[in-house]
Motif scaffolding. Structure first.
Motif, PDB file in Angstrom:
ATOM      1  N   GLU A  21      -5.308   4.635 -11.021  1.00  0.00           N
ATOM      2  CA  GLU A  21      -5.608   4.772  -9.475  1.00  0.00           C
ATOM      3  C   GLU A  21      -4.322   4.572  -8.651  1.00  0.00           C
ATOM      4  O   GLU A  21      -4.459   4.836  -7.361  1.00  0.00           O
ATOM      5  N   LEU A  24      -0.829   9.049  -7.316  1.00  0.00           N
ATOM      6  CA  LEU A  24      -1.574  10.168  -6.790  1.00  0.00           C
ATOM      7  C   LEU A  24      -0.785  11.507  -6.925  1.00  0.00           C
ATOM      8  O   LEU A  24       0.290  11.592  -6.651  1.00  0.00           O
ATOM      9  N   ARG A  26      -3.085  14.630  -6.899  1.00  0.00           N
ATOM     10  CA  ARG A  26      -3.923  15.859  -6.451  1.00  0.00           C
ATOM     11  C   ARG A  26      -3.300  16.022  -5.126  1.00  0.00           C
ATOM     12  O   ARG A  26      -3.257  15.099  -4.239  1.00  0.00           O
ATOM     13  N   ALA A  27      -3.611  17.384  -4.828  1.00  0.00           N
ATOM     14  CA  ALA A  27      -3.266  17.976  -3.307  1.00  0.00           C
ATOM     15  C   ALA A  27      -4.209  17.290  -2.290  1.00  0.00           C
ATOM     16  O   ALA A  27      -3.451  16.856  -1.095  1.00  0.00           O
ATOM     17  N   ALA A  28      -5.359  16.937  -2.762  1.00  0.00           N
ATOM     18  CA  ALA A  28      -6.271  16.332  -1.753  1.00  0.00           C
ATOM     19  C   ALA A  28      -5.724  15.001  -1.232  1.00  0.00           C
ATOM     20  O   ALA A  28      -5.908  14.420  -0.159  1.00  0.00           O
ATOM     21  N   ASP A  29      -4.975  14.280  -2.216  1.00  0.00           N
ATOM     22  CA  ASP A  29      -4.368  12.982  -1.749  1.00  0.00           C
ATOM     23  C   ASP A  29      -2.841  13.038  -1.014  1.00  0.00           C
ATOM     24  O   ASP A  29      -2.688  12.398   0.008  1.00  0.00           O
ATOM     25  N   VAL A  31      -1.541  15.557   0.362  1.00  0.00           N
ATOM     26  CA  VAL A  31      -1.240  16.260   1.776  1.00  0.00           C
ATOM     27  C   VAL A  31      -1.037  15.559   2.898  1.00  0.00           C
ATOM     28  O   VAL A  31      -0.017  16.114   3.680  1.00  0.00           O
ATOM     29  N   LEU A  55       1.365   3.910  -5.290  1.00  0.00           N
ATOM     30  CA  LEU A  55       0.922   2.753  -4.685  1.00  0.00           C
ATOM     31  C   LEU A  55       1.126   1.487  -5.266  1.00  0.00           C
ATOM     32  O   LEU A  55       0.093   0.762  -5.875  1.00  0.00           O
ATOM     33  N   ILE A 101       1.672   0.040   1.249  1.00  0.00           N
ATOM     34  CA  ILE A 101       0.434  -0.390   1.851  1.00  0.00           C
ATOM     35  C   ILE A 101      -0.424  -1.450   1.135  1.00  0.00           C
ATOM     36  O   ILE A 101      -1.235  -2.164   1.807  1.00  0.00           O
ATOM     37  N   LYS A 102      -0.234  -1.431  -0.128  1.00  0.00           N
ATOM     38  CA  LYS A 102      -1.088  -2.324  -1.185  1.00  0.00           C
ATOM     39  C   LYS A 102      -0.450  -3.554  -1.087  1.00  0.00           C
ATOM     40  O   LYS A 102      -0.881  -4.624  -1.806  1.00  0.00           O
TER      41      LYS A 102
END
Lengths: 469, 395
Positions: A21, A24, A26-29, A31, A55, A101-102
């Motif tokens: 988790e 990241l 994948r492109a969706a994340d 971009v 993260l 940010i986490k």
């Protein structure tokens, strides 16, 4: 960029370190990590892309990521709230974005020695709320307060509108924990405000834009909440009359928190009488008696110079809207940019005459109404302006030429190209105008010692001859 | 400031306008207060992140996949972010359109949502229960059965209040109140079908149209001039998403009805010595602007002390039950609800009152899981138990 096969291998290694988790790919994340709020030509929005994003939640996790990147010479780009405006988060060489940010833990509030220790991914707002609940304040208040992180503020040496009385975050740093490019964890020094031992290593990382290491924890000086806070909001015929009041205030003994003078497009909605376009505000805090006395003193200056003091309702509303001015502003103005130039006070008029009367006009750049003139009142000496950036390839070239001329002007007048937005990729060549070759050489040397492989945010902050991967 | 999201006439264009505007700005202020972002701390699951994704998909930079679907469905559609956005971009509406867009492009609905859609298709409700279960709430009715009369009120119960056994007290209470105060009213029992809210939020437009049509026909056929519903989701959907298909029919939320009968003194309530806080359901508050009515109702209860949570009215935090998130991300939904219950605890209130079945469900579960001192009560149940004539049946 790393090739597909190695990318997959690195991804698997990172997943092993951090868990699925927190990696990241994948492109969706990814971009949204292609760009920050820097005004690269809009048509080039998707030109750059990170290979991966991580993260981490702890400095140990950051260290593992850095070790891996160091072994493989993969660029690392540390990220905070993502509100940077000079391109320091743009992955121009690909690599791994280390999104902090986490890392939002607050570890210790020391009531007696007045400091707080927190992870650097915590937002300024969240930290301030925590401190307020315990009767303290960080005093750091910048436009991006709601999403900017402690690490981002330190790494850009960010502005605070309370700088006059309380300094900026640069003045609040007591000690830092930094993960260095070789994976070692550096504690810059003891959690003390003043010491005459050692070399003040924490200063190196203030405004370093992530080029020297990843700041993972900060100990910051805090102050008890003031008994009273207030503001004097006043209107003048134009910016220059407001500037007169600002200059008078700066030569007075009033210890105001900060203030601004600017040409306001919406002055009437803020309570200004018709035709008064120059706005001037001054913040005050302290004991009740102190604030009352200083408020009267400032009001006296305003009256003496022909200003009109806003009523209480408008003043209160204005105090609360500060952090909202920044938010969403570019939705309406679209392709704009902003100057945060440092100009000595006795050269302001000359600066603006040449800025709008010559440089910007020649390059076809127009100010946004209400943002032609702006001055941070106090020691900060930020002289700004916002403008529409001409679109298209030709427009972009004009804009770059204009920026170079503005940088030349600011440095010729004895100031600085950017007082608080940093260098990023926007100004990295122009800073040659501001620093001597010796100074640049020392900077290069520091970079080489701390990051010999140049994996820490490469291609940012320093001119290109420092080296790219 | 001009609202860029209203510049586009077509709803599909709005998705484009909002994402384009957001990406020009990229400030990220929307993250401040976004219940999902504050829990997951992943920017791709923030309004800004979703707008970046929408724009990249529309420009052909990102090919939408299963991950894009997961991101699109991570939004509670609560509109809390609009209160943080200086430009007040309609991010929730953009996401709702994006979901429909993804399904139109042939992407597979999330498996968790597929069950809801199948249930709606088969039973007319999303909760996998037989149509006949819909009349369960009325089985213990103490209100008098009267023949429906044209022009009367129609009580539209909604799937969740009608089918969740733990929530049956609400339709019974509303029926009891309507019985005591309004004379004749109609109920549709097993003939009522889902308002379509759930499936519309998921983006299945065709099924929503069918449900809307079925409900509009039933309501118009009943001759009722006023539809009263205790469900915030049904209220928002029927009042705002049915367009002009119910011309001549007034749609009311039960809180509006209860306030009306309290004001006209057709209903009287006893006092209650308690400290109470009120949670604004998103569909009732930010979507419909109904903030004052529930609070005014509570003001009629003598001895009751209403204390506001730190985030209330426009700034109210979502309960975690919106936008299909509870079904797709159960754990996340519970975390959001727990945060809200903790906020209620800090007020010192013993009762958390709200006016939406999803809010009651999620906040009750959160309160239970935290072993909280705060109990959750639906507003009409509270009013009915304090009303002069007693309760509306066993729960």
């Amino acid at each position: 960029m790393i090739d597909g096969e190695e990318r997959e291998e690195v991804r698997r290694l990172l997943v092993g370190m951090l868990g699925e988790e927190k990696v990241l790919w994948r492109a969706a994340d990814t971009v949204l990590y292609r760009k920050d709020t820097y005004r690269i030509p809009f048509e080039s929005d998707y030109e750059y892309a990170p290979d991966l994003v991580v993260l981490p939640e702890t400095s140990d996790e950051v260290r593992e990521v850095v070790r891996l990147a160091s072994e493989r010479r993969i660029p690392l780009i540390p990220k905070g709230g993502g509100s940077n405006r000079t391109g320091m988060l743009v992955p121009i060489h690909g690599g791994i974005i280390v999104d902090t940010i986490k890392m939002d833990g607050i570890m210790e509030l020391n009531h007696r020695d007045l400091h707080v220790t927190a992870q650097t991914g915590v937002t300024l707002k969240k930290l301030e709320e925590y401190l307020n609940e315990h009767g303290f304040t960080l005093t750091q208040e910048q436009g991006s307060h709601r999403m900017a992180t402690v690490g981002g503020a330190i790494s850009t040496s960010a502005f605070s509108r309370k700088n006059q009385k309380h300094g900026t975050i640069a003045n609040r740093v007591m000690s830092l924990e930094v993960v260095l490019a070789d994976g070692r964890k550096l504690r810059t020094g003891p959690k003390v405000l003043y010491t005459s031992t050692g070399i003040g290593l924490h200063h190196l990382f203030i405004g370093a834009e992530g080029t020297l290491g990843i700041v993972t924890e900060a100990t910051l000086r805090v102050e008890p909440l003031p008994e009273e806070r207030d503001m004097v909001l006043a209107f003048f015929d134009d910016f220059w009359r407001a500037n007169d009041a600002a200059q008078r205030l700066m030569s007075s003994c009033v210890t105001f928190t900060g203030g601004e003078a600017y040409e306001a497009a919406d002055a009437e909605s803020l309570g200004a009488p018709e035709g008064k376009k120059g706005l001037f505000y001054v913040g005050l805090d302290g004991t009740r008696g102190e604030v009352e006395a200083e408020r009267e003193y400032v009001r006296g200056i305003v009256r003496e110079l022909g200003g009109v003091i806003a009523d209480e309702e408008h003043t209160r509303a204005y105090m609360d809207r500060y952090t909202e001015q920044w938010c969403g502003a570019r939705v309406e103005t679209r392709f704009e940019d902003v100057l945060t130039t440092y100009v000595p006070m006795d050269r302001i008029e000359e600066f603006y005459d040449r800025l709008w009367g010559d440089i910007m006009k020649r390059h076809g750049i127009r100010p946004i109404p209400g943002d032609r003139y702006g001055l941070d009142v106090g020691r900060y000496k930020m002289v700004g302006g916002r403008y529409k950036v001409p679109e298209g390839a030709d427009g972009w070239r004009e804009y770059q030429a204009a920026l170079e001329e503005v940088a030349t002007l600011a440095t010729e007048l004895g100031g600085s190209i950017s007082s608080c937005h940093g260098v990023g990729i926007q100004h990295k060549e122009n800073i040659r105008l501001e620093y001597t070759e010796v100074a640049l050489d020392v900077m290069r040397g520091i970079k080489r010692i701390l990051d010999p492989e140049n994996i820490m945010n490469p291609g940012k902050k320093l001119p290109d001859d420092v080296g790219s991967p | 400031m001009t609202d860029p999201s209203t510049q586009a006439d077509d709803v599909g264009e709005m998705m484009e306008a909002v994402s384009e505007s957001c990406v020009y700005c990229r400030c990220g202020c929307c993250k401040d207060g976004c219940p999902v972002y504050e829990e997951v701390l992943e920017e791709s699951m923030s309004p800004k992140g979703r707008n970046e994704l929408i724009r990249a998909v529309l420009k052909g930079i990102v090919e939408p996949d299963e991950r894009a679907m997961r991101i699109a469905y991570s939004c509670l559609l609560c509109r809390r972010d609009e209160e943080s956005c200086g430009a007040r971009l309609k991010n929730s509406e953009a996401v709702e359109q994006f979901r429909a867009f993804l399904l139109r492009r042939g992407l597979e609905m999330l498996p968790e949502h597929r069950d809801l859609a199948n249930s709606l298709r088969n039973y007319g409700n999303p909760w996998g229960q037989a149509r006949s279960s819909r009349k369960r709430w009325a089985s213990a009715a103490t209100w008098s059965q009267r023949a429906p009369q044209p022009g009367s009120n129609l009580l539209f119960v909604g799937c969740t209040f009608a089918l969740d056994r733990s929530l049956l007290a609400t339709p019974r209470a509303v029926a009891s109140i309507m019985d005591k105060t309004g004379g004749s009213f109609q109920v549709m029992l097993e003939d009522e079908v889902c308002c379509g809210s759930t499936i519309k939020r998921i983006g299945e437009e065709r099924m929503f149209s069918e449900l809307r049509k079925a409900n509009c026909e039933s309501i118009l056929f009943s001759g009722a001039r006023r539809v009263v519903t205790p469900c915030s989701g049904c209220y928002k959907t029927i009042a705002q998403d049915y367009g002009d298909m119910l011309q001549g029919v007034e749609v009311m939320h039960s809180t509006q009805y209860i306030l009306e009968v309290l004001r006209s003194q057709r209903l009287r309530v006893a006092g209650l010595d308690a400290t109470v806080t009120y949670h604004d359901p998103c569909h009732l508050g930010r979507y419909a602007g109904i903030y004052d009515e529930p609070r005014e109702i509570l003001g009629f209860i003598s001895g009751l002390s209403l204390v506001e949570m730190r985030n209330s009215r426009e700034l109210s935090m979502c309960c975690g039950g919106g936008g299909g998130v509870k079904t797709a991300y159960g754990d996340l939904s519970l975390r959001v609800a727990r945060k809200r219950v903790r906020e209620a605890e800090r007020t010192g209130a013993s009762i958390l009152v709200t006016a939406c079945p999803f809010c009651v469900q999620t906040l009750s579960a959160a309160s239970e899981s935290l072993d909280s001192s705060v109990t959750v009560e639906e507003i009409s149940v509270l009013v009915d138990r304090l009303s002069a004539d007693g309760g509306g049946g066993e729960s």
